[in-house]
Design a protein around this motif. Structure first.
Motif, PDB file in Angstrom:
ATOM      1  N   THR A  16       0.838  -1.203   0.000  1.00  0.00           N
ATOM      2  CA  THR A  16       0.000   0.000   0.000  1.00  0.00           C
ATOM      3  C   THR A  16       0.872   1.251   0.000  1.00  0.00           C
ATOM      4  N   ALA A  18       3.933   1.417  -1.089  1.00  0.00           N
ATOM      5  CA  ALA A  18       4.603   1.495  -2.396  1.00  0.00           C
ATOM      6  C   ALA A  18       3.678   2.099  -3.444  1.00  0.00           C
ATOM      7  N   LYS A  19       2.428   1.652  -3.421  1.00  0.00           N
ATOM      8  CA  LYS A  19       1.483   2.122  -4.428  1.00  0.00           C
ATOM      9  C   LYS A  19       1.202   3.613  -4.276  1.00  0.00           C
ATOM     10  N   ARG A  21       3.130   5.856  -2.827  1.00  0.00           N
ATOM     11  CA  ARG A  21       4.342   6.623  -3.169  1.00  0.00           C
ATOM     12  C   ARG A  21       4.501   6.688  -4.677  1.00  0.00           C
ATOM     13  N   LEU A  22       4.297   5.553  -5.329  1.00  0.00           N
ATOM     14  CA  LEU A  22       4.446   5.526  -6.784  1.00  0.00           C
ATOM     15  C   LEU A  22       3.422   6.421  -7.476  1.00  0.00           C
ATOM     16  N   ALA A  23       2.175   6.367  -7.001  1.00  0.00           N
ATOM     17  CA  ALA A  23       1.125   7.177  -7.629  1.00  0.00           C
ATOM     18  C   ALA A  23       1.552   8.641  -7.623  1.00  0.00           C
ATOM     19  N   VAL A  25       4.704   9.899  -7.272  1.00  0.00           N
ATOM     20  CA  VAL A  25       5.936  10.198  -8.007  1.00  0.00           C
ATOM     21  C   VAL A  25       5.705  10.085  -9.523  1.00  0.00           C
ATOM     22  N   LEU A  26       4.865   9.152  -9.949  1.00  0.00           N
ATOM     23  CA  LEU A  26       4.625   8.994 -11.384  1.00  0.00           C
ATOM     24  C   LEU A  26       3.942  10.214 -11.968  1.00  0.00           C
ATOM     25  N   ASP A  29       6.383  12.997 -12.153  1.00  0.00           N
ATOM     26  CA  ASP A  29       7.291  12.744 -13.282  1.00  0.00           C
ATOM     27  C   ASP A  29       6.626  13.158 -14.590  1.00  0.00           C
ATOM     28  N   ARG A  30       5.388  12.712 -14.734  1.00  0.00           N
ATOM     29  CA  ARG A  30       4.647  12.984 -15.971  1.00  0.00           C
ATOM     30  C   ARG A  30       4.512  14.482 -16.226  1.00  0.00           C
ATOM     31  N   ARG A  67      -4.432  11.331 -10.490  1.00  0.00           N
ATOM     32  CA  ARG A  67      -4.764  10.697 -11.764  1.00  0.00           C
ATOM     33  C   ARG A  67      -6.251  10.470 -11.879  1.00  0.00           C
TER      34      ARG A  67
END
Lengths: 85, 266
Positions: A16, A18-19, A21-23, A25-26, A29-30, A67
């Motif tokens: 959870t 990881a998800k 944090r990734l959401a 950072v992605l 980044d975008r 997102r």
């Protein structure tokens, strides 16, 4: 999950974390949004808002791009200090 | 009509070369004519993974620079006559080849093969640009880790900007037990983050280590769960509908997966 795990003193599951944090950072980044730019955005938001509302503290502002379909959304949390407090 | 498919990832070490070798072998086993092409110039590896390292005479750069004809440089697989390898040069660097030359090379291969699989180097620079230059389609390999997924997302952006059409995704080295404990990103999580089509789920499997040691593809090994997953992906590439076994237990999950199909990100 969070509630019960917190209740029993367990940590949030790492997938959870990881998800989430990734959401974040992605999307940054975008949009090529650096942490520096985010800080500047907060200062600018506070500056604009202070023309209409007293006492917006840039340090208290939180911004995140979320997102979504069909559009992504910029979400800003801007706490206001109540007048007279 | 021939299809040129580039296998890439952004991050290194997630299994691009293993995927290329296994998909190439699987497609050839299923009756397609396949050329696998190592675009990682200077860091040649597809040859050793496929057990063909002792047969190299000419390489990709020799062909591009006119020292060898394509047919001379192509190495036939040991078992499958319809499977060929075009190895990378080992003593040159990425600047030895241009994207235009890669387009020309892959176009030459189209006449003789059904599938041309291009094994991309890691990274997002010249080597990657070369690898996708001639591609009709791109497959992105990732593992369920934050670093690999982040890099995969960068690649998604670059592939979409290159107008190749939406890339598809292989989630490699998934550990179901760890996922069930909530300590590894699930395939669903990764799909939700990257929002691209899923083409394969490959479980973490130690038979890959053994097959790579021997220079034999895992798809030959009936005991290999990863091998079976690669066989499934190959069938999907050939146009068959193959369900995703790992996720079938949960109808809701499957529906959500198929809901992702054909969806493009904003």
């Amino acid at each position: 999950m969070g509630f019960f795990e917190n209740l029993f003193g367990r940590r949030e599951r790492s997938s959870t974390v990881a998800k989430e944090r990734l959401a974040r950072v992605l999307v940054d980044d975008r949009y090529k949004l650096t942490p520096e730019m985010k800080e500047q955005m907060k200062i600018d938001i506070a500056e604009v808002l202070s023309r209409y509302l007293p006492s917006v503290d840039p340090e208290q502002i939180e911004v995140a791009i979320l997102r979504g379909e069909p559009n992504d959304t910029l979400k800003a949390d801007i706490p206001l200090r109540r007048s007279g407090e | 009509m021939a299809r040129v498919i580039t296998i890439t990832s952004g991050k290194g070490g997630v299994g691009k070369t293993t995927t290329t070798a296994n998909l190439g072998t699987a497609l050839a086993m299923q009756g397609s004519r396949v050329a696998v092409l190592d675009a990682d110039i200077g860091l040649r590896n597809l040859d050793v993974v496929m057990g063909l390292e002792n047969r190299i005479v000419y390489d990709l750069v020799d062909v591009v620079e006119g020292r060898a004809r394509l047919r001379q440089a192509l190495i036939k697989d040991k078992r499958l006559p319809e499977l060929c390898l075009l190895p990378a040069a080992q003593t040159r660097d990425k600047e030895a080849v241009t994207p235009e030359q890669m387009v020309e090379l892959t176009n030459q291969l189209r006449a003789e093969f059904d599938f041309i699989l291009v094994d991309s180097p890691a990274g997002i620079e010249g080597g990657f640009r070369n690898a996708i230059a001639g591609a009709d389609e791109v497959i992105i390999v990732t593992t369920p880790e934050v670093s690999a997924v982040r890099d995969a997302d960068r690649i998604v952006g670059l592939v979409e900007a290159s107008e190749k059409g939406p890339p598809s995704l292989i989630v490699n080295r998934i550990k179901p037990k760890l996922v069930n404990r909530g300590e590894m990103l699930s395939v669903e999580d990764v799909l939700e983050l990257l929002a691209i089509n899923l083409i394969g789920i490959v479980p973490d499997d130690e038979t890959i280590v053994i097959s790579t040691n021997r220079g034999e593809a895992a798809v030959y090994d009936q005991q290999s769960a990863a091998g079976r997953a690669f066989l499934h992906i190959a069938r999907r590439l050939r146009g068959e509908e193959v369900p995703f076994p790992v996720l079938q237990e949960n109808q809701g999950v499957l529906e959500r997966l198929f809901g992702m199909f054909g969806r493009r990100r904003a």
